[in-house]
Scaffold this motif. Structure first.
Motif, PDB file in Angstrom:
ATOM      1  N   UNK A 162     -26.793  -7.341  61.526  1.00  0.00           N
ATOM      2  CA  UNK A 162     -27.626  -6.181  61.205  1.00  0.00           C
ATOM      3  C   UNK A 162     -26.886  -4.892  61.554  1.00  0.00           C
ATOM      4  N   UNK A 163     -26.280  -4.862  62.709  1.00  0.00           N
ATOM      5  CA  UNK A 163     -25.560  -3.672  63.153  1.00  0.00           C
ATOM      6  C   UNK A 163     -24.340  -3.426  62.252  1.00  0.00           C
ATOM      7  N   UNK A 164     -23.654  -4.501  61.892  1.00  0.00           N
ATOM      8  CA  UNK A 164     -22.494  -4.353  60.995  1.00  0.00           C
ATOM      9  C   UNK A 164     -22.905  -3.680  59.694  1.00  0.00           C
ATOM     10  N   UNK A 165     -24.032  -4.124  59.153  1.00  0.00           N
ATOM     11  CA  UNK A 165     -24.538  -3.558  57.894  1.00  0.00           C
ATOM     12  C   UNK A 165     -24.801  -2.067  58.039  1.00  0.00           C
ATOM     13  N   UNK A 166     -25.438  -1.707  59.135  1.00  0.00           N
ATOM     14  CA  UNK A 166     -25.801  -0.308  59.354  1.00  0.00           C
ATOM     15  C   UNK A 166     -24.556   0.561  59.521  1.00  0.00           C
ATOM     16  N   UNK A 167     -23.599   0.045  60.215  1.00  0.00           N
ATOM     17  CA  UNK A 167     -22.364   0.811  60.420  1.00  0.00           C
ATOM     18  C   UNK A 167     -21.649   1.020  59.077  1.00  0.00           C
ATOM     19  N   UNK A 168     -21.659  -0.026  58.257  1.00  0.00           N
ATOM     20  CA  UNK A 168     -20.996   0.070  56.959  1.00  0.00           C
ATOM     21  C   UNK A 168     -21.706   1.074  56.058  1.00  0.00           C
ATOM     22  N   UNK A 169     -23.050   1.083  56.118  1.00  0.00           N
ATOM     23  CA  UNK A 169     -23.826   1.937  55.222  1.00  0.00           C
ATOM     24  C   UNK A 169     -23.879   3.395  55.681  1.00  0.00           C
ATOM     25  N   UNK A 170     -23.469   3.678  56.913  1.00  0.00           N
ATOM     26  CA  UNK A 170     -23.565   5.046  57.433  1.00  0.00           C
ATOM     27  C   UNK A 170     -22.229   5.530  57.998  1.00  0.00           C
ATOM     28  N   UNK A 171     -21.200   5.337  57.215  1.00  0.00           N
ATOM     29  CA  UNK A 171     -19.841   5.627  57.674  1.00  0.00           C
ATOM     30  C   UNK A 171     -19.688   7.061  58.178  1.00  0.00           C
ATOM     31  N   UNK A 172     -20.313   8.020  57.461  1.00  0.00           N
ATOM     32  CA  UNK A 172     -20.158   9.432  57.859  1.00  0.00           C
ATOM     33  C   UNK A 172     -20.752   9.688  59.242  1.00  0.00           C
ATOM     34  N   UNK A 173     -21.940   9.129  59.506  1.00  0.00           N
ATOM     35  CA  UNK A 173     -22.589   9.322  60.808  1.00  0.00           C
ATOM     36  C   UNK A 173     -21.770   8.643  61.913  1.00  0.00           C
ATOM     37  N   UNK A 174     -21.158   7.486  61.562  1.00  0.00           N
ATOM     38  CA  UNK A 174     -20.357   6.767  62.556  1.00  0.00           C
ATOM     39  C   UNK A 174     -19.170   7.649  62.965  1.00  0.00           C
ATOM     40  N   UNK A 175     -18.575   8.302  61.983  1.00  0.00           N
ATOM     41  CA  UNK A 175     -17.438   9.185  62.262  1.00  0.00           C
ATOM     42  C   UNK A 175     -17.868  10.312  63.192  1.00  0.00           C
ATOM     43  N   UNK A 176     -19.017  10.928  62.863  1.00  0.00           N
ATOM     44  CA  UNK A 176     -19.535  12.024  63.709  1.00  0.00           C
ATOM     45  C   UNK A 176     -19.742  11.547  65.135  1.00  0.00           C
ATOM     46  N   UNK A 177     -20.383  10.349  65.233  1.00  0.00           N
ATOM     47  CA  UNK A 177     -20.674   9.795  66.564  1.00  0.00           C
ATOM     48  C   UNK A 177     -19.386   9.602  67.345  1.00  0.00           C
ATOM     49  N   UNK A 178     -18.403   9.044  66.659  1.00  0.00           N
ATOM     50  CA  UNK A 178     -17.135   8.728  67.339  1.00  0.00           C
ATOM     51  C   UNK A 178     -16.376   9.991  67.724  1.00  0.00           C
TER      52      UNK A 178
END
Lengths: 101, 502
Positions: B449-465
């Motif tokens: 589930x988490x993998x899916x979410x990370x894949x679908x929200x790449x831009x937010x993941x970048x911001x977070x990182x």
């Protein structure tokens, strides 16, 4: 000497006794006689003797907690003080002269 | 300059016997007038009182519960006064040798305004047995007063405190503690509307350190709210009177709930000259050590002892402990539910695991306490029920809490189970199954589930990182939503944190 007539009048009022002056004087003498007796008893050395609250040195018998009485209201109320021939009761209550607080 | 308030209480607790204190007439409340007024109750000539063992037992029970001296020999006395609802012309009471002597009650005064909650010991002077009077009905019976003697002869325990209370809050806390205690030990039903628990409050004021002021007695308060109001009014009245140069005269006053005022009753000077003397119809009451110990053995664990145990052994706060011991039913509910959660709290754990076990019992106790003081109490209040009428049993609640503790359901899922159970009944497991509330604790499923979410929200993941930590909540939110609220929150957090870190 122990009591004066004012003391007797006060006790009579507390006991709701109507007494005239002759009766008050007689009661004062009788009651003073009791006080004289008490004064004689005061002279006895009672150290070490536990006071009694009852003339018999026995202990109270107890009753089990159970309802044993039945309703006898009609019988008791037929005995209530009468006014114009009928007992002073109404709606199951005993009637008394109004108490004003 | 400030004033100090000094308060002492006299409480009349009606003892829960079936028959009267000196005769076999019934004490049941609400019967037709005078149908429970037998020859002794109406004082027909020649009748004799016979003392009820059940009334004495209850007095002893009370004395033991407040750590008081139980008199090996006590005496009944006549208190003489004239009133139509007292047909003998005297009340049988106790005077210089009461059945219960010096005891004490620990009270919990709640926080109020800036003042924190605190505990205080209130000393009891005595408690004695006596009979109640009848009732006068002043409605118009052609200018007469109606007398109902059903209540005449009902056993009362009059409990007298020392003037140890210093505020209305303390007086109310004391009255409530006594009210809880008499019901807890089963000697009084505590029904204040029916007059089973009535309070007389003695109030005086003084400058701190000065001798006691003259007191006025507020009679017959039958609600804690009225007690608070009556004391507040009376104190203000006494202070105003003194400040204005007046003096306080000893008096008996009544509280009028409609106006919130206390008013002096008209009474004659000699009204308090009761001329007590030992009742020649009754022998002294002897209480053996053996009888006392028999009664002691039947006493339940008392509220004060329970509170201490909840705090010391279960790690609850003093506040939680006092709420949970507000009634025996409440404490029983808590303990039964906790027992389901922690089946054998007494079993001694293997060496080295003591603190873990302690920690576990503390967590379980807190969970249990929070649910009872929160969901259960709130729902009871909404439905106007008390603990004895609770539609969910302690066992059922324990069933829900078990599933929170083993992570089968989330807290919000548990509330849904609770609501369904309240209305429809049933067991926690069946409701969880039927409503599909079981949370996902399968780590494989959560990782996917988490993998899916990370894949679908790449831009937010970048911001977070790149340092925007606040976005973590956003990820939790959408992950929870994607799992339809069923993901185990702790596990989800852990996996999210790990995977988002990259």
């Amino acid at each position: 000497m122990f009591l004066d007539n004012a003391d007797v009048r006060k006790v009579a009022r507390l006991a709701r006794l109507a007494m005239n002056e002759t009766e008050i004087e007689a009661a004062r003498l009788q009651l003073s006689g009791i006080f004289t007796l008490i004064a004689e008893m005061q002279a006895v050395d009672t150290r070490g003797i536990a006071p009694m609250s009852h003339a018999q040195d026995l202990s109270q018998r107890l009753r089990e907690d159970a309802v044993t009485e039945t309703n006898q209201r009609e019988l008791f109320q037929s005995l209530a003080p009468k006014y114009k021939g009928s007992p002073q009761v109404e709606a199951g209550l005993y009637l008394v002269p109004q108490v004003i607080e | 300059m400030t004033w100090e308030i000094v308060i002492g209480l006299e409480v009349h607790a009606q003892l829960s016997t079936s028959s009267k204190i000196f005769c076999g007439a019934s004490t049941a409340f609400g019967a037709e007038p005078n149908t429970q007024a037998d020859a002794v109750s109406i004082a027909l000539p020649g009748v004799l009182p016979v003392l009820n063992k059940g009334a004495v037992e209850r007095a002893i029970r009370f004395g033991l519960a407040v750590g008081a001296h139980i008199a090996p020999r006590s005496v009944f006395a006549r208190k003489n006064y004239f009133y139509p609802d007292l047909p003998k012309g005297y009340q049988i009471s106790q005077f210089d040798l009461p059945v219960v002597g010096n005891g004490q009650v620990v009270i919990h005064v709640p926080a109020s305004g800036k003042a924190e909650a605190y505990e205080k010991v209130v000393r009891l002077t005595r408690a004695h047995l006596e009979e109640d009077a009848g009732k006068s009905l002043h409605e118009d019976f052609h200018g007469m007063t109606g007398i109902d003697l059903n209540r005449a002869g009902t056993p009362l325990l009059e409990i007298v405190s020392e003037p140890d209370m210093r505020s209305a809050d303390e007086a109310v806390a004391y009255a409530k503690a006594l009210h809880t205690l008499v019901q807890w030990i089963g000697i009084c039903d505590g029904n204040m509307q029916e007059g089973s628990f009535r309070c007389d409050v003695n109030v005086s004021v003084r400058r701190p350190g000065a001798p006691l002021g003259t007191r006025r007695e507020i009679k017959n308060l039958n609600s804690f709210k009225f007690m608070q109001q009556a004391i507040d009014y009376e104190v203000q009245w006494q202070v105003d009177t003194l400040v204005n140069g007046g003096a306080i005269h000893q008096a008996t006053v009544l509280f009028n709930p409609d106006t919130g005022e206390t008013r002096s009753m008209r009474s004659k000077e000699e009204a308090h000259d009761y001329r007590y003397f030992p009742d020649p119809d009754l022998l002294p009451l002897d209480i053996s050590e053996e009888w006392k110990e028999q009664i002691r053995a039947t006493l339940p664990e008392l509220p004060q002892a329970k509170q201490a145990r909840y705090v010391n052994e279960l790690g609850l706060s003093a506040y939680d402990a006092s709420i949970l011991t507000a009634s025996r039913e409440m404490a029983g509910f808590f303990e039964t539910a906790l027992h389901i959660l922690l089946p054998s709290p007494q079993s001694s754990p293997a060496s080295g695991r003591g603190s873990e076990r302690e920690n576990q019992s503390s967590i379980s106790a807190k969970l249990c306490a929070n649910w009872i003081m929160g969901e259960v109490n709130a729902q009871l209040n909404r439905d106007g029920l008390d603990m004895t009428q609770c539609p969910i049993s302690a066992q059922q609640l324990g069933g829900i809490l078990q599933r929170i503790a083993d992570n089968t359901i989330s807290n919000s899922g548990a509330k849904e189970v609770f609501r369904a159970m309240w209305v429809e009944g049933g067991e926690a497991d069946a409701i969880i199954e039927a409503k599909g509330l079981k949370q996902v604790s399968d780590s494989g499923a959560i990782e996917a589930l988490v993998d899916e979410i990370i894949a679908a929200n790449a831009d937010k993941v970048t911001e977070y990182r790149s340092g925007k930590d606040k976005l973590f909540g956003f990820f939790v939110g959408i992950a929870m939503k994607a799992s339809k609220g069923k993901a185990n929150p702790a596990q989800l957090n852990e996996v999210l944190k790990r995977k988002l870190a990259g």
